[in-house]
Scaffold this motif. Structure first.
Motif, PDB file in Angstrom:
ATOM      1  N   LEU A  88     -25.162 -43.327  26.549  1.00  0.00           N
ATOM      2  CA  LEU A  88     -23.913 -44.104  26.439  1.00  0.00           C
ATOM      3  C   LEU A  88     -23.874 -45.220  27.481  1.00  0.00           C
ATOM      4  CD1 LEU A  88     -21.365 -41.198  25.835  1.00  0.00           C
ATOM      5  CD2 LEU A  88     -22.221 -42.859  24.166  1.00  0.00           C
ATOM      6  N   ASP A  91     -25.948 -47.862  25.960  1.00  0.00           N
ATOM      7  CA  ASP A  91     -25.282 -48.318  24.740  1.00  0.00           C
ATOM      8  C   ASP A  91     -24.153 -49.287  25.062  1.00  0.00           C
ATOM      9  OD1 ASP A  91     -24.837 -48.008  21.777  1.00  0.00           O
ATOM     10  OD2 ASP A  91     -22.882 -47.335  22.498  1.00  0.00           O
ATOM     11  N   GLN A  96     -30.727 -50.666  22.937  1.00  0.00           N
ATOM     12  CA  GLN A  96     -31.182 -49.542  22.137  1.00  0.00           C
ATOM     13  C   GLN A  96     -31.938 -48.538  23.024  1.00  0.00           C
ATOM     14  OE1 GLN A  96     -33.576 -50.899  18.872  1.00  0.00           O
ATOM     15  NE2 GLN A  96     -31.905 -52.022  17.899  1.00  0.00           N
ATOM     16  N   THR A  97     -31.753 -47.257  22.757  1.00  0.00           N
ATOM     17  CA  THR A  97     -32.428 -46.220  23.542  1.00  0.00           C
ATOM     18  C   THR A  97     -33.341 -45.384  22.656  1.00  0.00           C
ATOM     19  OG1 THR A  97     -30.478 -44.799  23.250  1.00  0.00           O
ATOM     20  CG2 THR A  97     -30.652 -46.028  25.328  1.00  0.00           C
TER      21      THR A  97
END
Length: 237
Positions: A88, A91, A96-97
């Motif tokens: 988060l 984000d 992007q993760t």
């Protein structure tokens, strides 16, 4: 560089490498003793990713590294919630993760909304628990014998296995855990070529987590960084 992140249970440290924009790879080490054997290797992979223009972070999860949460107080649920908090964090800045999980580290990202997952020799919770049982029985010899059920319900919480003080709550969490695997979310699995289980790619190399002491394999790290970088770029389009 050393940075930090916040989650619902507090603040934890993390290592950050690579660019300050674009996709971010979040690396999760194996749980317990295997983390000690693979940490240097994981950082070597991260450095190789930075050379390829891919950012990565290695977070301390609750009960690991420099975390203020004692190992015996940590649970898999806490680790998953901390991982989710880190996702988060990125984000919120529009990045992007992608999850990279080594061995039982593949159990950590289950709650997180990732754009994709890359797992090296992932373990199920049941596999990890059986391994912990074998380690404990090797320690106690003939004095006492444990099985999967008795190790979770062992008297005297926490139980000590290979120098790690592990709570029955953590062991119970592990027993029913499995790596996240849903068809709609990209997932790539690599295994060593000595592992007969299915994988998207088999890699020639020695499993560092099996060695008696921490070690490194820069050549293998370069190979894995190539694979991760190509996979992240393919997921990102």
């Amino acid at each position: 560089m050393i940075d930090h992140y916040d989650w619902s249970g507090g603040r934890e440290a993390m290592i950050r490498l690579g660019p300050d924009d674009g996709p971010v790879v979040i690396v999760a080490l194996p749980l317990f003793e295997e983390a000690n054997r693979t940490r240097t290797f994981a950082v070597t992979i991260m450095r190789a990713l930075a050379q390829r223009g891919v950012a990565s972070v290695l977070p301390d999860l609750p009960g690991t590294g420099e975390s203020l949460v004692a190992t015996e107080d940590a649970t898999l649920l806490m680790m998953r919630e901390a991982h989710e908090g880190l996702v988060l964090h990125f984000d919120a800045s529009g990045r992007q993760t992608y999850a990279v999980g080594l061995r039982s580290g593949a159990l950590i990202d289950a709650f997180s909304l990732m754009f994709g997952r890359w797992h090296l020799s992932p373990q199920s919770g049941g596999d990890l628990l059986r391994e912990l049982v074998r380690m404990k029985n090797a320690e106690v010899g003939r004095a006492e014998r444990y099985d999967v059920h008795t190790i979770i319900g062992a008297e005297g919480d926490p139980i000590i296995i290979a120098g790690n003080r592990i709570s029955s709550a953590m062991l119970a969490d592990i027993s029913g855990a499995s790596p996240f695997d849903h068809a709609e979310i990209p997932r790539r699995v690599l295994r060593m070529d000595s592992d007969a289980r299915p994988a998207d790619r088999k890699i020639n190399g020695a499993p560092l987590w099996r060695r008696a002491e921490p070690d490194n394999d820069p050549a293998l790290a370069e190979t894995l960084a190539d694979d991760i970088a190509a996979w992240v770029r393919s997921c990102a389009g």
